[in-house]
Motif scaffolding. Structure first.
Motif, mmCIF file in Angstrom:
data_model
loop_
_atom_site.group_PDB
_atom_site.id
_atom_site.type_symbol
_atom_site.label_atom_id
_atom_site.label_comp_id
_atom_site.label_asym_id
_atom_site.label_seq_id
_atom_site.Cartn_x
_atom_site.Cartn_y
_atom_site.Cartn_z
ATOM 1 N N ILE A 66 -32.570 -20.439 62.244
ATOM 2 C CA ILE A 66 -31.759 -20.110 61.076
ATOM 3 C C ILE A 66 -31.372 -21.412 60.382
ATOM 4 O O ILE A 66 -30.534 -22.168 60.863
ATOM 5 C CB ILE A 66 -30.478 -19.346 61.467
ATOM 6 C CG1 ILE A 66 -30.803 -18.142 62.339
ATOM 7 C CG2 ILE A 66 -29.701 -18.923 60.216
ATOM 8 C CD1 ILE A 66 -31.663 -17.108 61.663
ATOM 9 N N HIS A 122 -37.589 -15.497 61.242
ATOM 10 C CA HIS A 122 -37.048 -15.631 62.598
ATOM 11 C C HIS A 122 -36.474 -14.302 63.075
ATOM 12 O O HIS A 122 -36.739 -13.864 64.206
ATOM 13 C CB HIS A 122 -35.974 -16.710 62.623
ATOM 14 C CG HIS A 122 -35.242 -16.783 63.937
ATOM 15 N ND1 HIS A 122 -35.795 -17.385 65.052
ATOM 16 C CD2 HIS A 122 -34.027 -16.293 64.324
ATOM 17 C CE1 HIS A 122 -34.938 -17.278 66.069
ATOM 18 N NE2 HIS A 122 -33.877 -16.626 65.651
ATOM 19 N N GLN A 123 -35.705 -13.636 62.209
ATOM 20 C CA GLN A 123 -35.067 -12.386 62.587
ATOM 21 C C GLN A 123 -36.102 -11.308 62.909
ATOM 22 O O GLN A 123 -35.960 -10.561 63.884
ATOM 23 C CB GLN A 123 -34.167 -11.917 61.441
ATOM 24 C CG GLN A 123 -33.430 -10.622 61.713
ATOM 25 C CD GLN A 123 -32.403 -10.322 60.638
ATOM 26 O OE1 GLN A 123 -31.716 -11.214 60.148
ATOM 27 N NE2 GLN A 123 -32.295 -9.058 60.245
ATOM 28 N N THR A 131 -29.628 -22.437 65.070
ATOM 29 C CA THR A 131 -29.461 -22.932 63.707
ATOM 30 C C THR A 131 -29.829 -24.406 63.628
ATOM 31 O O THR A 131 -29.828 -25.121 64.636
ATOM 32 C CB THR A 131 -28.008 -22.760 63.239
ATOM 33 O OG1 THR A 131 -27.148 -23.546 64.062
ATOM 34 C CG2 THR A 131 -27.585 -21.307 63.289
ATOM 35 N N SER A 171 -35.053 -17.546 57.562
ATOM 36 C CA SER A 171 -34.142 -16.791 58.425
ATOM 37 C C SER A 171 -34.715 -15.426 58.758
ATOM 38 O O SER A 171 -34.645 -14.950 59.902
ATOM 39 C CB SER A 171 -32.786 -16.634 57.743
ATOM 40 O OG SER A 171 -32.120 -17.871 57.615
ATOM 41 N N THR A 184 -29.066 -12.454 58.916
ATOM 42 C CA THR A 184 -28.299 -13.622 59.360
ATOM 43 C C THR A 184 -28.645 -14.844 58.527
ATOM 44 O O THR A 184 -29.818 -15.169 58.337
ATOM 45 C CB THR A 184 -28.588 -13.923 60.830
ATOM 46 O OG1 THR A 184 -28.303 -12.757 61.609
ATOM 47 C CG2 THR A 184 -27.729 -15.084 61.326
ATOM 48 N N VAL A 185 -27.615 -15.539 58.023
ATOM 49 C CA VAL A 185 -27.788 -16.781 57.268
ATOM 50 C C VAL A 185 -26.773 -17.798 57.760
ATOM 51 O O VAL A 185 -25.870 -17.480 58.534
ATOM 52 C CB VAL A 185 -27.624 -16.560 55.747
ATOM 53 C CG1 VAL A 185 -28.650 -15.568 55.224
ATOM 54 C CG2 VAL A 185 -26.212 -16.099 55.408
ATOM 55 N N CYS A 186 -26.914 -19.034 57.288
ATOM 56 C CA CYS A 186 -25.979 -20.086 57.671
ATOM 57 C C CYS A 186 -25.712 -20.981 56.466
ATOM 58 O O CYS A 186 -26.637 -21.360 55.750
ATOM 59 C CB CYS A 186 -26.545 -20.918 58.824
ATOM 60 S SG CYS A 186 -25.452 -22.258 59.385
#
Length: 448
Positions: free
Chosen positions: A444, A299-300, A429, A296, A236-238
C-alpha cells in the motif's frame, strides 16, 4: 531569443517571477478554482487497472457479457500480446455514458461533479500501458493533461493545444460536419462517428508527441470508476498527511484507512487542500494519487477472493460495460489472460516530467516540455537494459520534491471524518514519495 522548448502559441508571461516548479504549479491550481461542476474527471486509468486485475474481461468472455462493451473502428490492426503492446487509456470528463445517455441522479450526487450538462470531451486522464512480450514488467506512463503539444490535422483549426484537447477539438469538428451533411445517418450514428474522430485525433496526438505506436486503446467515462469502486469497496489507501478539500469532497486522516466508493472518487480527484493546514497539493499530486490507488488495489485483489468470485465479476461487468469503449482489434480473451499476469506481478508508474509553465495565446496556463527529452525517456522506459531496474531519469530527478521513497510510511491512524475502519497497522505500507518519483507496485503506497 525565443526559448527552444516553447511550442508555437505558448510563452512565458512577462514579468512573472519564475520560482520553483512545484510552487508555480500550486499557484496555478489556486488560480483555477472555480465552481465544483468544473472539477476534472476521475482516473480512467484506475478503472482499467481494476478491470484488468479482477480478470473481469475473462469472465465476460466466458459468460457472453462482452457483447455489451462498445467496439470502435478508431484504431485497427494493433499488435497482439505475443509482441510488445502499447495501450492508451483515455479518461473523459463527460458526465454521460458511451452512448451519450445521462447517468442516474444517484451517480451524479456520488461523483460530486454536476450533472449531464457539465463536463466535456477532454481526455483529462491519459496513460500509456507498455506491456512487454514474455511477461516482463509493465510500465504505466502518465501524461500530464496540460502538456502543450502540436495536434495532427489541426482539428477545429487548432494546430497546437493541451494534449487532452485533441479529442474534443476533433469530435466537435466532426459533429458539425456530419450534422451539416448527415447522409441518412441517425443522430446516434453521427454521435458515435464523431466520438471515433475524437479518439483517432487523441491517439495520433499521443503517438506523435511520444514517438510511439499505440496498438490498442481503452476509453472510460467518469461513472465507470464509481461503479468499479462500488463493486470492490472497501478500498485501503494511505496518506502522508491529513487533508480536506471542499471541491472534491475529500476528508481524510493521516495514515492507513479504508474508503467506500464515494470516498474513493474524492481520493483520486483531489488536487488541492482547503483545510488551511498549509498542505500544498497540485494537479500532478492527483496523478500520483491515481497511480497509488491502482497499486493499492492490485495488492488488495491479490489478498482477497475477488479473482475467483464469478458473481462479483459478472456484476462489475454488467455495471460498467456501457461506460467503456475499446478498439475493435483488441482481443478481450487474450487481454484477460495478460491481465491475470499483471495482477500477480508488478507495475512501474512514471509521470512524464515538465520543464516549466507558460501561457497559450488565449491565456490558458500550459505545461512547457522538452519533447525530444520525453521521447528519449519513453524509449528508455519501454526498452530498458535486460538487467536494469527502473529509476527516475535525470529529467525527473531535477524536479523531485518531498521525502525520498525509502522513508517509513505513517502508522495507521483512526478513520477519517468520512472514513470507515482503519486498516490494521500490519498492512504492508511504504512511502511513495511524490509525483516526480517512480512508483513500484506492491503493498500500500503512502502518498500526499
Amino acid at each position: 531569443m525565443p526559448d527552444p522548448h516553447d511550442a508555437p502559441g505558448a510563452s512565458r508571461r512577462p514579468g512573472e517571477p519564475w520560482r520553483g516548479l512545484y510552487r508555480q504549479l500550486i499557484d496555478r491550481d489556486r488560480r483555477r478554482r472555480s465552481r465544483r461542476r468544473r472539477i476534472a474527471v476521475v482516473s480512467a486509468a484506475v478503472v482499467l487497472a481494476l478491470v484488468l486485475a479482477s480478470g473481469a474481461f475473462a469472465a465476460a468472455a466466458y459468460f457472453g457479457l462482452v457483447c455489451g462493451i462498445r467496439r470502435s473502428d478508431a484504431l485497427t490492426g494493433g499488435s497482439g500480446f505475443g509482441q510488445d503492446v502499447n495501450i492508451l487509456v483515455m479518461g473523459l470528463d463527460s458526465r454521460l455514458d458511451e452512448n451519450g445517455k445521462p447517468l442516474s441522479q444517484q451517480d451524479y450526487q456520488a461523483l460530486h461533479s454536476g450533472n449531464s450538462s457539465d463536463g466535456g470531451y477532454n481526455s483529462n486522464v491519459l496513460m500509456v500501458l507498455h506491456v512487454p512480450k514474455g511477461g516482463g514488467q509493465t510500465t504505466a506512463v502518465s501524461i500530464p493533461r496540460d502538456d502543450w503539444v502540436s495536434i495532427p490535422g489541426s482539428p477545429d483549426g487548432m494546430s497546437h493545444g493541451k494534449v487532452k484537447q485533441a479529442y474534443g477539438f476533433a469530435m466537435d469538428q466532426a459533429m458539425r460536419t456530419l450534422q451539416a451533411s448527415p447522409g441518412g445517418r441517425s443522430a446516434s450514428e453521427i454521435y458515435q462517428q464523431a466520438r471515433d474522430a475524437g479518439r483517432k485525433a487523441e491517439i495520433k496526438t499521443v503517438e506523435q508527441f511520444l514517438n510511439i505506436r499505440i496498438d490498442h486503446f481503452v476509453e472510460i467515462t467518469m461513472a465507470a470508476f464509481l461503479d468499479v469502486a462500488r463493486a470492490l469497496a472497501p478500498i485501503t489507501v494511505c496518506l502522508q498527511e491529513a487533508t480536506k478539500d471542499s471541491y472534491s469532497g475529500a476528508d481524510f486522516k493521516k495514515g492507513v484507512q479504508q474508503l467506500d466508493a464515494q470516498q474513493a472518487v474524492a481520493f483520486v480527484r483531489q488536487r488541492r487542500d482547503t483545510s488551511g493546514s498549509g498542505l500544498a497539493l497540485s494537479d500532478l499530486d492527483r496523478e500520483r494519487r491515481q497511480q497509488a490507488f491502482i497499486a493499492s488495489l492490485l495488492h488488495q485483489l491479490r489478498q482477497t477472493s475477488t479473482l475467483t468470485d464469478v458473481g462479483k465479476i459478472q456484476g462489475l461487468l454488467n455495471a460498467v460495460k456501457d461506460k467503456i469503449a475499446v478498439d475493435r482489434s483488441l482481443n478481450l480473451v487474450d487481454f484477460a489472460f495478460k491481465a491475470k499476469q499483471l495482477a500477480s506481478g508488478h507495475i512501474s508508474f512514471v509521470t512524464l516530467p515538465i520543464l516549466r509553465f507558460g501561457w497559450s495565446s488565449t491565456g490558458e496556463s500550459v505545461n512547457i516540455v522538452d519533447r525530444s527529452a520525453l521521447q528519449a525517456e519513453v524509449a528508455r522506459l519501454f526498452s530498458p537494459p535486460p538487467t536494469s531496474t527502473p529509476n527516475p531519469s535525470p529529467s525527473q530527478a531535477h524536479i523531485q520534491q518531498g521525502p525520498p521513497p525509502a522513508q517509513q510510511a505513517p502508522a495507521a491512524q483512526s478513520p477519517g471524518a468520512q472514513g470507515g475502519p482503519s486498516q490494521p497497522s500490519s498492512a504492508p505500507t511504504y512511502n511513495a514519495g511524490n509525483w516526480a518519483s517512480v512508483l513500484q507496485s506492491g503493498g500500500i503506497p503512502c502518498v500526499r
